[in-house]
Design an enzyme around this catalytic site. Structure first.
Site, PDB file in Angstrom:
ATOM      1  N   ARG A   1     -10.123   0.456   8.348  1.00 40.28           N
ATOM      2  CA  ARG A   1      -9.682  -0.901   8.648  1.00 40.28           C
ATOM      3  C   ARG A   1     -10.745  -1.710   9.367  1.00 40.28           C
ATOM      4  O   ARG A   1     -10.499  -2.862   9.717  1.00 40.28           O
ATOM      5  CB  ARG A   1      -8.483  -0.817   9.587  1.00 40.28           C
ATOM      6  CG  ARG A   1      -7.158  -0.933   8.916  1.00 40.28           C
ATOM      7  CD  ARG A   1      -6.163  -0.604  10.002  1.00 40.28           C
ATOM      8  NE  ARG A   1      -5.023  -1.433   9.911  1.00 40.28           N
ATOM      9  CZ  ARG A   1      -3.881  -1.056   9.339  1.00 40.28           C
ATOM     10  NH1 ARG A   1      -3.764   0.107   8.757  1.00 40.28           N
ATOM     11  NH2 ARG A   1      -2.866  -1.862   9.361  1.00 40.28           N
TER      12      ARG A   1
ATOM     13  N   ARG B   1      -0.629  -9.290  13.146  1.00 35.80           N
ATOM     14  CA  ARG B   1      -1.221  -8.265  12.270  1.00 35.80           C
ATOM     15  C   ARG B   1      -1.998  -8.916  11.133  1.00 35.80           C
ATOM     16  O   ARG B   1      -3.060  -8.425  10.747  1.00 35.80           O
ATOM     17  CB  ARG B   1      -0.129  -7.339  11.724  1.00 35.80           C
ATOM     18  CG  ARG B   1       0.420  -6.376  12.787  1.00 35.80           C
ATOM     19  CD  ARG B   1       1.781  -5.831  12.431  1.00 35.80           C
ATOM     20  NE  ARG B   1       1.819  -5.116  11.178  1.00 35.80           N
ATOM     21  CZ  ARG B   1       2.926  -4.956  10.435  1.00 35.80           C
ATOM     22  NH1 ARG B   1       4.072  -5.473  10.828  1.00 35.80           N
ATOM     23  NH2 ARG B   1       2.867  -4.276   9.320  1.00 35.80           N
TER      24      ARG B   1
ATOM     25  N   ARG C   1      10.821  -1.251  11.447  1.00 28.30           N
ATOM     26  CA  ARG C   1       9.681  -0.967  12.317  1.00 28.30           C
ATOM     27  C   ARG C   1       9.607  -1.945  13.478  1.00 28.30           C
ATOM     28  O   ARG C   1       9.881  -3.129  13.320  1.00 28.30           O
ATOM     29  CB  ARG C   1       8.378  -1.035  11.498  1.00 28.30           C
ATOM     30  CG  ARG C   1       7.987   0.320  10.946  1.00 28.30           C
ATOM     31  CD  ARG C   1       6.904   0.276   9.939  1.00 28.30           C
ATOM     32  NE  ARG C   1       5.701  -0.444  10.353  1.00 28.30           N
ATOM     33  CZ  ARG C   1       4.589  -0.486   9.626  1.00 28.30           C
ATOM     34  NH1 ARG C   1       4.529   0.160   8.461  1.00 28.30           N
ATOM     35  NH2 ARG C   1       3.541  -1.149  10.040  1.00 28.30           N
TER      36      ARG C   1
ATOM     37  N   LYS D   1       0.845  -1.202   0.000  1.00 26.86           N
ATOM     38  CA  LYS D   1       0.000   0.000   0.000  1.00 26.86           C
ATOM     39  C   LYS D   1       0.881   1.251   0.000  1.00 26.86           C
ATOM     40  O   LYS D   1       0.675   2.161  -0.808  1.00 26.86           O
ATOM     41  CB  LYS D   1      -0.925   0.011   1.241  1.00 26.86           C
ATOM     42  CG  LYS D   1      -1.843  -1.192   1.347  1.00 26.86           C
ATOM     43  CD  LYS D   1      -2.749  -1.117   2.572  1.00 26.86           C
ATOM     44  CE  LYS D   1      -2.035  -1.184   3.911  1.00 26.86           C
ATOM     45  NZ  LYS D   1      -1.324  -2.444   4.185  1.00 26.86           N
TER      46      LYS D   1
ATOM     47  N   ARG E   1      11.811  -5.491   5.374  1.00 24.72           N
ATOM     48  CA  ARG E   1      11.495  -4.087   5.071  1.00 24.72           C
ATOM     49  C   ARG E   1      12.388  -3.122   5.846  1.00 24.72           C
ATOM     50  O   ARG E   1      12.706  -3.343   7.016  1.00 24.72           O
ATOM     51  CB  ARG E   1      10.042  -3.792   5.418  1.00 24.72           C
ATOM     52  CG  ARG E   1       9.738  -2.290   5.285  1.00 24.72           C
ATOM     53  CD  ARG E   1       8.301  -1.968   5.249  1.00 24.72           C
ATOM     54  NE  ARG E   1       7.598  -2.384   6.452  1.00 24.72           N
ATOM     55  CZ  ARG E   1       6.287  -2.287   6.589  1.00 24.72           C
ATOM     56  NH1 ARG E   1       5.552  -1.805   5.593  1.00 24.72           N
ATOM     57  NH2 ARG E   1       5.712  -2.680   7.694  1.00 24.72           N
TER      58      ARG E   1
HETATM   59  P1  AP5 Z   1       4.823  -1.590   1.970  1.00 27.11           P
HETATM   60  O1  AP5 Z   1       4.523  -0.786   0.765  1.00 27.11           O
HETATM   61  O2  AP5 Z   1       5.545  -0.959   3.081  1.00 27.11           O
HETATM   62  O3  AP5 Z   1       3.517  -2.349   2.493  1.00 27.11           O
HETATM   63  P2  AP5 Z   1       2.216  -1.812   3.229  1.00 27.11           P
HETATM   64  O4  AP5 Z   1       1.053  -2.436   2.560  1.00 27.11           O
HETATM   65  O5  AP5 Z   1       2.251  -0.332   3.344  1.00 27.11           O
HETATM   66  O6  AP5 Z   1       2.388  -2.536   4.619  1.00 27.11           O
HETATM   67  P3  AP5 Z   1       2.284  -1.976   6.133  1.00 27.11           P
HETATM   68  O7  AP5 Z   1       3.036  -2.929   6.987  1.00 27.11           O
HETATM   69  O8  AP5 Z   1       2.667  -0.549   6.195  1.00 27.11           O
HETATM   70  O9  AP5 Z   1       0.777  -2.137   6.393  1.00 27.11           O
HETATM   71  P4  AP5 Z   1       0.064  -2.164   7.762  1.00 27.11           P
HETATM   72  O10 AP5 Z   1      -1.325  -2.016   7.328  1.00 27.11           O
HETATM   73  O11 AP5 Z   1       0.391  -3.335   8.591  1.00 27.11           O
HETATM   74  O12 AP5 Z   1       0.754  -0.984   8.579  1.00 27.11           O
HETATM   75  P5  AP5 Z   1       0.287   0.507   8.927  1.00 27.11           P
HETATM   76  O13 AP5 Z   1       1.481   1.329   8.994  1.00 27.11           O
HETATM   77  O14 AP5 Z   1      -0.825   0.899   8.061  1.00 27.11           O
HETATM   78  O15 AP5 Z   1       5.659  -2.877   1.437  1.00 27.11           O
HETATM   79  C1  AP5 Z   1       6.099  -3.871   2.345  1.00 27.11           C
HETATM   80  C2  AP5 Z   1       7.490  -4.391   1.943  1.00 27.11           C
HETATM   81  O16 AP5 Z   1       7.396  -5.071   0.687  1.00 27.11           O
HETATM   82  C3  AP5 Z   1       8.534  -3.296   1.726  1.00 27.11           C
HETATM   83  O17 AP5 Z   1       9.769  -3.768   2.172  1.00 27.11           O
HETATM   84  C4  AP5 Z   1       8.530  -3.075   0.209  1.00 27.11           C
HETATM   85  O18 AP5 Z   1       9.757  -2.571  -0.280  1.00 27.11           O
HETATM   86  C5  AP5 Z   1       8.238  -4.483  -0.293  1.00 27.11           C
HETATM   87  N1  AP5 Z   1       7.494  -4.518  -1.562  1.00 27.11           N
HETATM   88  C6  AP5 Z   1       6.527  -3.658  -1.987  1.00 27.11           C
HETATM   89  N2  AP5 Z   1       6.051  -4.035  -3.193  1.00 27.11           N
HETATM   90  C7  AP5 Z   1       6.726  -5.154  -3.523  1.00 27.11           C
HETATM   91  C8  AP5 Z   1       6.697  -6.032  -4.650  1.00 27.11           C
HETATM   92  N3  AP5 Z   1       5.864  -5.806  -5.666  1.00 27.11           N
HETATM   93  N4  AP5 Z   1       7.513  -7.111  -4.664  1.00 27.11           N
HETATM   94  C9  AP5 Z   1       8.362  -7.342  -3.618  1.00 27.11           C
HETATM   95  N5  AP5 Z   1       8.443  -6.555  -2.533  1.00 27.11           N
HETATM   96  C10 AP5 Z   1       7.646  -5.475  -2.489  1.00 27.11           C
HETATM   97  O19 AP5 Z   1      -0.307   0.293  10.399  1.00 27.11           O
HETATM   98  C11 AP5 Z   1       0.552  -0.005  11.487  1.00 27.11           C
HETATM   99  C12 AP5 Z   1      -0.237  -0.104  12.775  1.00 27.11           C
HETATM  100  O20 AP5 Z   1      -0.841   1.165  13.052  1.00 27.11           O
HETATM  101  C13 AP5 Z   1      -1.416  -1.092  12.787  1.00 27.11           C
HETATM  102  O21 AP5 Z   1      -0.991  -2.401  13.110  1.00 27.11           O
HETATM  103  C14 AP5 Z   1      -2.325  -0.482  13.848  1.00 27.11           C
HETATM  104  O22 AP5 Z   1      -1.838  -0.761  15.140  1.00 27.11           O
HETATM  105  C15 AP5 Z   1      -2.158   1.009  13.595  1.00 27.11           C
HETATM  106  N6  AP5 Z   1      -3.155   1.514  12.636  1.00 27.11           N
HETATM  107  C16 AP5 Z   1      -2.882   2.083  11.419  1.00 27.11           C
HETATM  108  N7  AP5 Z   1      -4.011   2.422  10.799  1.00 27.11           N
HETATM  109  C17 AP5 Z   1      -5.038   2.072  11.625  1.00 27.11           C
HETATM  110  C18 AP5 Z   1      -6.442   2.145  11.531  1.00 27.11           C
HETATM  111  N8  AP5 Z   1      -7.048   2.666  10.450  1.00 27.11           N
HETATM  112  N9  AP5 Z   1      -7.184   1.661  12.573  1.00 27.11           N
HETATM  113  C19 AP5 Z   1      -6.606   1.150  13.660  1.00 27.11           C
HETATM  114  N10 AP5 Z   1      -5.270   1.042  13.813  1.00 27.11           N
HETATM  115  C20 AP5 Z   1      -4.480   1.504  12.800  1.00 27.11           C
HETATM  116 MG    MG Z   2       2.380   1.028   4.942  1.00 29.22          MG
END
Ligand code: AP5
Ligand code: MG
Ligand code: ZN
Length: 214
Positions: free
Chosen positions: A88, A171, A160, A13, A127
């Protein structure tokens, strides 16, 4: 263009959102990035959120809904936005709908990026994220040109706290229980576009463009 990017942890994402920002010149709004910044700054919000984030749980709906309600009224979002990691839960999706109704706007596309669990674990354990701009790199799949430094802004890269295998599994479980129901929710509204999230980053971006009608 108002977008929601849906998908499990590690689906890409954040990676795709950065490319969309460059393409459409609209902001990426990542609740994860906003919460991590608050944790780093030690604000009341950060103190409240940290415990949930460290154990791979969701932060309470009222907290993230409050963040989004405020953020969507900022000036840079007038021509569109990319919601990354919000909504979410069903209550978050309902609150978003209300906020957008109040602003007289609506989501154009919900793009669901789909990747299998084992691939997600490999992506997340390797990552590295930029402290400054939130760009994601991967030690093998998408390395920065100079180790430890962001290609986009020269910020410092870090791992992270929630990218440990045990927390990643948690997660993923939280995603399938609480977030996956949003797929059917948006499908019923006819707004959902599903795209396979495996292949090169550029390849996936062309699927995003196609899903957005470009
Ligand atoms: P990346 O692009 O970083 O993936 P992502 O989908 O952004 O994954 P996240 O881990 O950020 O998602 P998340 O939803 O768990 O975390 P968030 O920060 O939102 O890519 C991942 C890796 O793959 C990278 O190393 C990249 O280089 C690689 N990659 C990308 N594309 C690729 C490809 N095509 N091929 C190979 N490799 C590739 O949330 C974190 C925490 O915050 C949650 O757990 C929760 O506690 C809280 N939180 C956030 N939002 C909310 C909400 N709305 N409600 C409640 N709690 C929330
Ligand atoms: Mg992300
Ligand atoms: Zn950076």
């Amino acid at each position: 263009m108002d977008f929601i990017l849906l998908g499990p942890p590690g689906a890409g994402k954040g990676t795709q959102a950065k490319l969309m920002v460059d393409k459409w010149n609209i902001p990426q709004i990542s609740t994860g990035d906003i919460l991590r910044a608050a944790v780093r700054e030690g604000t009341t919000l950060g103190v409240e959120a940290k415990g949930f984030m460290d154990r791979g749980a969701l932060v309470p709906d009222r907290v993230v809904i409050g963040i989004i309600a405020e953020r969507l009224t900022e000036e840079d979002a007038v021509n569109g936005f990319i919601l990354d990691g919000f909504p979410r839960t069903i209550p978050q999706a309902e609150a978003l709908q209300q906020i957008l109704d109040g602003l007289n706007r609506a989501i154009d596309h919900v793009i669901s990026i789909e990747v299998e669990d084992e691939e997600l674990v490999t992506r997340l354990t390797g990552r590295r994220m930029c402290k400054e701009c939130g760009e994601s790199f991967h030690v093998v799949f998408n390395p920065s040109s100079s180790e430890g430094t962001c290609d986009r802004c020269s910020g410092e890269l870090y791992q992270r706290d929630d990218d440990k295998e045990e927390t990643i599994r948690q997660r993923l479980a939280v995603y399938s229980e609480q977030t996956q129901p949003l797929i059917a929710h948006y499908e019923e509204q006819g707004r959902l576009r599903r795209i396979p999230g495996t292949g090169s980053i550029e390849n996936i971006f062309s699927r995003v463009l196609e899903a957005a009608g470009n």
